[in-house]
Design an enzyme around this catalytic site. Sequence first.
Site, PDB file in Angstrom:
ATOM      1  CD  GLN A 128      -9.544  -3.575 -12.598  1.00 51.35           C
ATOM      2  OE1 GLN A 128      -8.617  -3.785 -11.840  1.00 51.35           O
ATOM      3  NE2 GLN A 128      -9.398  -2.867 -13.703  1.00 51.35           N
ATOM      4  CG  ASP A 228     -10.106 -11.108 -15.105  1.00 52.69           C
ATOM      5  OD1 ASP A 228      -8.865 -11.099 -15.085  1.00 52.69           O
ATOM      6  OD2 ASP A 228     -10.807 -11.240 -14.076  1.00 52.69           O
ATOM      7  NE  ARG A 296      -8.229  -0.741  -9.224  1.00 55.76           N
ATOM      8  CZ  ARG A 296      -7.736  -1.892  -8.752  1.00 55.76           C
ATOM      9  NH1 ARG A 296      -7.232  -2.795  -9.572  1.00 55.76           N
ATOM     10  NH2 ARG A 296      -7.772  -2.181  -7.458  1.00 55.76           N
TER      11      ARG A 296
HETATM   12  N1   CP Z   1      -6.207  -5.470 -11.437  1.00 51.64           N
HETATM   13  C1   CP Z   1      -5.754  -5.759 -10.194  1.00 51.64           C
HETATM   14  O1   CP Z   1      -6.497  -5.750  -9.198  1.00 51.64           O
HETATM   15  O2   CP Z   1      -4.419  -6.025 -10.156  1.00 51.64           O
HETATM   16  P1   CP Z   1      -3.628  -6.604  -8.882  1.00 51.64           P
HETATM   17  O3   CP Z   1      -4.137  -7.997  -8.645  1.00 51.64           O
HETATM   18  O4   CP Z   1      -2.170  -6.589  -9.298  1.00 51.64           O
HETATM   19  O5   CP Z   1      -3.892  -5.726  -7.704  1.00 51.64           O
HETATM   20  N1  NVA Z   2     -10.374 -12.307 -11.699  1.00 43.30           N
HETATM   21  C1  NVA Z   2      -9.016 -12.047 -11.292  1.00 43.30           C
HETATM   22  C2  NVA Z   2      -8.767 -10.580 -11.165  1.00 43.30           C
HETATM   23  C3  NVA Z   2      -7.372 -10.179 -10.779  1.00 43.30           C
HETATM   24  C4  NVA Z   2      -7.190  -8.711 -10.632  1.00 43.30           C
HETATM   25  C5  NVA Z   2      -8.733 -12.769  -9.984  1.00 43.30           C
HETATM   26  O1  NVA Z   2      -9.579 -12.748  -9.092  1.00 43.30           O
HETATM   27  O2  NVA Z   2      -7.660 -13.367  -9.873  1.00 43.30           O
END
Ligand code: CP
Ligand code: NVA
Length: 313
Positions: A128, A228, A296
Site C-alpha cells: 500500500q 485511514d 496497487r
Molecule cells: N487498501 C487495501 O488493502 O484494500 P483491501 O483491504 O480491500 O485489500
Molecule cells: N488499517 C486498515 C487498512 C485496510 C486496508 C486495516 O488494517 O484494516
Amino acid sequence: MKKDLVSIVDLNGEEIRELFKISAEIKDKQLDLAKGKTLVLVFEKPSLRTRVTFSVAFFQLGGNVIYLAPTDIGLGKRESVPDVARNLSRWVDAIAARTFAHKTVVDLASYASIPVINALSDAEHPCQALADFLTILDHLGSQSEREAFDWGKIKLSYFGDGNNVCHSLMLTAARLGAHMVIGGPQGYGPKEEFIKAATDEAAKTGASITITHDAHEAAADADVIYTDVWASMGQEQEAAERRSLFAPFQVNAELLKYAKPNVLVEHCLPAHRGEEITSDVLDGPNSVVLDEAENRLHIQKAILYRLLLLTGG
Ligand code: CP
Ligand code: NVA
C-alpha cells in the site's frame, strides 16, 4: 532485493525507486515471465483491492493464482505456520499473505523457500505505501524529473491512527527522504519501534518524521493529506470509543484549507465516509484515491516481476 517483502525495511531507497521505474515500464504489458507459475494468496482477513490486484498482476505476468480464504487452511490452528510454508513451497512459486499477527508473515517468509509478500499485517502494509508514493510521483513528478525526483520537497501529512498503513508510510518516507507528519490523538500514535526505525533512517536520508496532536499544525502547507480508518480490521470492538477521540483529526474541507491549494488527498480504502474523511473530500477534486487503488496493481506487478527474476524467472 531480498527473497521476501515482509516490511518496507526489506527495501532500500534505491530498490524502491527501481520498483517505481519497473512499474511504469511494464504497466501496460502482458508478459510471460510467470508462465507455468502459481501465486497463492493466503488471507486471514477480507480484501477487495489486494486480492484483485495481486491476482490481475500475476495474470498479466502470465501466471496462475490460487486464493485461500480465512477459513480454508486454519493457519496456525489446523496446521502450524512453518508446516504451511514448507508445504506451499513444494507446489507454488510465491505467497502473498494477509495476516493478523505480523509474526505470521515473518514466519511464513522464514520457513518458505519461495518469496513471501506481506499483503497487510497488523504492523505493516508495505505494498500500500509503495503504491501511495508511486501515486505522489505520478502526480507531482514531471516526466523529466521522475527518475531523480527530489522527495525532500514533499510533505505528507497523515491523520488518525498510527496503524499498519502509517508504519509503512513512515518507513517509505524515511527511505526516500520525504517529510512526514503524523497528527493523531495521544496514545494512538505509531509504535515506538517504527518511530525509531524511521527516524534512524531519516537521519541518513534527510527525511523527517514528526508527531503532533494538533491537526492544523499537521496540515500546514501539506503536499499530501492521508488518512485511514480509525479502527482497523481486528479492532472493530474499539470503533465506538475511537470515534470521539479521533474526531478532531477528520479529513474535511476545513482541514484542507491549511494545506497547499493543490494538495493530493490519499486514502488506502476502504473508507468510512463521514468518519475519518468526509464524502465531499473523498470524491472531490484533490482526491487521488482511485489512482492509488490502480497503482496497487502496477506496483505489485513490479514487485512480483522483480522477485521472480531474483528466483530464476
Ligand atoms: N487498501 C487495501 O488493502 O484494500 P483491501 O483491504 O480491500 O485489500
Ligand atoms: N488499517 C486498515 C487498512 C485496510 C486496508 C486495516 O488494517 O484494516
